[in-house]
Design an enzyme around this catalytic site. Structure first.
Site, PDB file in Angstrom:
ATOM      1  N   LEU A 132      -6.505   7.557  -5.839  1.00  0.00           N
ATOM      2  CA  LEU A 132      -5.555   8.655  -5.612  1.00  0.00           C
ATOM      3  C   LEU A 132      -6.216  10.009  -5.831  1.00  0.00           C
ATOM      4  CD1 LEU A 132      -2.386   7.125  -7.323  1.00  0.00           C
ATOM      5  CD2 LEU A 132      -3.079   7.027  -4.911  1.00  0.00           C
ATOM      6  N   SER A 164      -8.315  11.295  -8.234  1.00  0.00           N
ATOM      7  CA  SER A 164      -8.355  11.979  -9.524  1.00  0.00           C
ATOM      8  C   SER A 164      -9.626  12.804  -9.671  1.00  0.00           C
ATOM      9  CB  SER A 164      -8.240  10.967 -10.660  1.00  0.00           C
ATOM     10  OG  SER A 164      -9.286  10.010 -10.593  1.00  0.00           O
ATOM     11  N   THR A 209     -11.912   9.210   8.579  1.00  0.00           N
ATOM     12  CA  THR A 209     -12.094  10.122   9.717  1.00  0.00           C
ATOM     13  C   THR A 209     -12.650  11.460   9.276  1.00  0.00           C
ATOM     14  OG1 THR A 209      -9.760  10.747   9.457  1.00  0.00           O
ATOM     15  CG2 THR A 209     -10.272   9.120  11.152  1.00  0.00           C
ATOM     16  N   ASP A 254      -9.813  15.194   0.351  1.00  0.00           N
ATOM     17  CA  ASP A 254      -9.179  15.121  -0.954  1.00  0.00           C
ATOM     18  C   ASP A 254      -9.060  16.505  -1.588  1.00  0.00           C
ATOM     19  OD1 ASP A 254      -9.258  12.436  -0.456  1.00  0.00           O
ATOM     20  OD2 ASP A 254     -10.780  11.979  -1.965  1.00  0.00           O
ATOM     21  N   SER A 293     -11.551  15.338 -23.096  1.00  0.00           N
ATOM     22  CA  SER A 293     -10.575  14.721 -22.203  1.00  0.00           C
ATOM     23  C   SER A 293      -9.521  13.972 -22.997  1.00  0.00           C
ATOM     24  CB  SER A 293     -11.274  13.750 -21.243  1.00  0.00           C
ATOM     25  OG  SER A 293     -10.336  12.950 -20.551  1.00  0.00           O
ATOM     26  N   TYR A 321     -19.199   2.633   0.866  1.00  0.00           N
ATOM     27  CA  TYR A 321     -18.726   3.882   1.479  1.00  0.00           C
ATOM     28  C   TYR A 321     -19.892   4.602   2.157  1.00  0.00           C
ATOM     29  CZ  TYR A 321     -16.485   8.507   1.715  1.00  0.00           C
ATOM     30  OH  TYR A 321     -15.970   9.716   2.150  1.00  0.00           O
TER      31      TYR A 321
END
Length: 374
Positions: free
Chosen positions: A117, A119, A29, A162, A61, A214
């Site tokens: 999630l 990241s 949405t 996000d 990293s 997507y």
């Protein structure tokens, strides 16, 4: 800080933290100017950093041995892999009129990779805060910069949910965000206080065609809005009439999901405002059915986890995130959470799926500075 010192040979100027997110309800949405209801996770990306005066960039990293070094800020589309996200953060800052010098950056995190999630948004937000040091933009502006980094530098056409969750969330609350106006409301959401568990099931299903699919769904929604004469599908008020005006069944399914999902978000927020936490369960399940059938972003591993959790007593369950794999959330009475997890684990084993991972989550705080070392 130890990772930074081992990578660069000196202590960082500071350490920042930005969390991942779980979306309670309101999927696909955000890029339709609609409504979303995420919470920040306890899982986060940490960024230890120090500015440089020579313009050089060095990224390291804790999750990979792939290093990134550059003498100048790279252009959009020229960096691949994980380093594109911090590079995009610095590019977005410079393009907004806040050019910086160089940066030594070491990132690490506890957000499960590939689980949907967020990241990537957490990495961008943490980098933005680290690069700005003592003078960060306002939280809302940081979220916009983070979205721009993903859209225009990395090339991911995501909405702003996000990044907003990572920057704006509050402990014990869900973030009700009107994506069009960016007006945010912190809605009380504390499942544990109501004898409930918000269980996350990482199905470990590999994401299938996620980037292209997507983008295709976003294009379909934008074209449907054009055909219906509205600026975004959020403006559709007569759903039957809108569906009748559309030329094909696939487009009608996409529109039906977006319009009904916005309505479910508003209903969930109304219930949470009056403390009816368990009553949002059926809305979660209805959201999953819509995402599975109308938006077609689910996969067999996810459907099995949802169906099994519901059969084992969950009050509601659904896929969360962009879809095509990733995680399921289930709202479960606290005393039934273990049995629910055991049932999902058994069904996945019986069907030859990867073994899922489980964790109970609580709505957590947004991004912040953890420490300053000098």
């Amino acid at each position: 800080m130890r990772g930074f010192r081992e990578a660069f040979g000196y202590a960082p100027a500071g350490v920042w933290r930005a969390p991942g997110r779980i979306n309670v309800i309101g999927e696909h949405t955000d890029y339709n100017d609609g409504f979303v209801l995420p919470v920040a996770l306890p899982h986060a990306v940490t960024a230890a950093a120090s500015p440089r005066d020579d313009g050089r960039l060095r990224f390291r990293s804790g999750q990979t041995d792939r290093a990134f070094d550059a003498d100048v800020l790279p252009a959009p589309g020229t960096v691949t892999g994980w380093a594109a996200y911090p590079a995009g953060a610095l590019w977005a800052l410079a393009d907004s009129g806040r050019p910086g010098g160089g940066l030594d950056l070491y990132v690490d995190g506890t957000i499960p990779a590939g689980a949907g999630l967020s990241s990537s948004a957490a990495l961008v937000c943490a980098t933005l805060l680290a690069a700005c040091g003592d003078t960060p933009p306002a939280r809302e502006e940081t979220a916009r910069l983070a979205q721009r980094a993903e859209n225009d530098f990395v090339g991911m056409p995501c909405g702003i949910m996000d990044q907003s969750a990572s920057m704006l969330a509050r402990e014990g609350h869900a973030l009700f965000l009107d994506v069009r106006t960016l007006i945010a409301e912190h809605v009380p959401f504390d499942p544990a206080a109501h004898g409930l568990t918000l269980m996350v099931v990482d199905t470990r299903a590999p994401h299938r065609l996620v980037d292209g699919a997507y983008a295709e769904r976003r294009r379909t929604c934008e074209e449907a809005a054009r055909l219906l004469g509205v600026s975004a599908l959020r403006d559709v008020t007569d759903l039957p009439g809108a569906l009748a005006a559309l030329p094909d069944e696939r487009t009608r399914r996409r529109v039906r999901h977006v319009v009904t999902e916005n309505a479910r978000v508003l209903e969930a927020v109304a219930l949470l405002r009056v403390g009816e936490v368990s009553a949002i369960g059926p809305l979660l399940t209805a959201s999953h059915v819509s995402l599975r059938d109308d938006y077609e972003v689910s996969v067999p591993e996810v459907d099995a986890a949802v169906d099994t959790a519901l059969a084992a007593g969950a009050l509601g369950a659904r896929i969360t995130g962009g879809g095509f794999g990733g995680c399921v959330i289930a709202l479960v009475e606290a005393g039934r959470a273990d049995a629910c997890a055991d049932a999902v684990r058994a069904v996945h084993a019986d069907r030859g799926f990867a073994e899922p991972a489980f964790f109970a989550t609580v709505p957590s705080a947004g991004a912040r500075r953890l420490c300053r070392t000098h």
